[in-house]
Design an enzyme around this catalytic site. Structure first.
Site, short mmCIF file in Angstrom:
data_model
loop_
_atom_site.label_atom_id
_atom_site.label_comp_id
_atom_site.label_asym_id
_atom_site.label_seq_id
_atom_site.Cartn_x
_atom_site.Cartn_y
_atom_site.Cartn_z
CG ASN A 69 -1.73 1.25 1.38
OD1 ASN A 69 -2.42 1.64 0.43
ND2 ASN A 69 -1.69 1.90 2.53
CG HIS B 261 -0.17 6.19 4.66
ND1 HIS B 261 -1.53 6.09 4.89
CD2 HIS B 261 0.30 7.10 5.56
CE1 HIS B 261 -1.86 6.90 5.89
NE2 HIS B 261 -0.77 7.53 6.31
C1 GRF Z 1 -2.37 8.88 -2.79
O1 GRF Z 1 -2.09 10.03 -2.07
C2 GRF Z 1 -2.10 7.66 -1.95
O2 GRF Z 1 -1.05 7.81 -1.06
C3 GRF Z 1 -3.38 7.51 -1.18
O3 GRF Z 1 -4.38 7.86 -2.10
C4 GRF Z 1 -3.85 8.76 -3.08
C5 GRF Z 1 -4.13 8.16 -4.42
O4 GRF Z 1 -3.82 9.03 -5.47
N1 GRF Z 1 -3.47 6.20 -0.61
P1 GRF Z 1 -3.95 8.53 -6.98
O5 GRF Z 1 -5.35 7.97 -7.16
O6 GRF Z 1 -2.91 7.50 -7.22
O7 GRF Z 1 -3.76 9.75 -7.80
#
Ligand code: GRF
Length: 200
Positions: A111, A113
């Site tokens: 994941n 984050h």
């Molecule tokens: C990112 O900031 C990620 O860390 C979080 O959700 C966001 C997703 O952005 N879990 P994207 O959809 O990849 O543009």
């Protein structure tokens, strides 16, 4: 027969991290990786559009079609198992995974984050809430983390991190924008790291 490492990406939003993976594969940085499918719990997730444009299976699984989250995840396990995946990447997947799902793919789920775990993680710490908490706490640095997914939210072993300074006057928007740029690089680095570890 393809000898590439297969990944499935789960995404609920705009999918810029997914795009970073697609671009890295195209650029030859992850040329041993193949995205078998992109799965979303949101019909309108732009991530699905990005997948379609790249010729990748784009699958919307409607939560309304299942009586519970557990049933939803059981279906997801079945779908993903069909692809024989090496890695599942949560790239902005805004749905908490059941233990059943996590146990079905031990050490195979990562994941991303948008903060420096173990700080600013856990239940309720997603999207803008993460950056709000960071700004409120007045820490001098934030960043992003890629980690293995375990039953405890955001607490699995850390694979890689990138740090950025929090600048005076930063807002949720400015901070999240700068972190997102780092996320795109970090995710590629982390996927590479995971596959080097298990042997490509
Ligand atoms: C990112 O900031 C990620 O860390 C979080 O959700 C966001 C997703 O952005 N879990 P994207 O959809 O990849 O543009």
């Amino acid at each position: 027969m393809s000898l590439k490492r297969k990944i499935v990406v789960l995404a609920s939003g705009s999918g810029t991290n997914l795009q970073a993976i697609i671009d890295a594969i195209k650029a030859g940085k992850l040329n041993y990786v193949e995205i078998a499918a992109v799965i979303s719990n949101k019909k309108d997730a732009f991530a699905l559009e990005r997948a379609r444009s790249a010729g990748i299976n784009a699958i919307f699984v409607n939560p309304k079609d299942f009586v519970s989250s557990i049933e939803y995840d059981k279906n997801l396990i079945k779908t993903i198992s069909n692809y024989n995946v090496d890695l599942i990447v949560l790239a902005g997947y805004m749905k908490v995974l059941s233990e059943e799902f996590i146990n079905a793919f031990t050490n195979k789920i990562i994941n991303i984050h948008p903060a420096l775990l173990p700080d600013f993680g856990g239940k309720g710490m997603y999207g803008k809430y993460v950056h709000e908490a960071v700004l409120k706490s007045a820490v001098k640095e934030s960043g992003c983390t890629v980690h293995f997914v375990t039953a405890e939210v955001d607490a699995g072993p850390i694979i890689a991190q990138r740090k950025i300074p929090v600048i005076p006057g930063d807002t949720v928007e400015s901070l999240s924008k700068r972190i997102l740029i780092e996320e795109h690089k970090l995710l590629i680095e982390a996927i590479g790291k995971v596959f080097v570890k298990v042997g490509t």
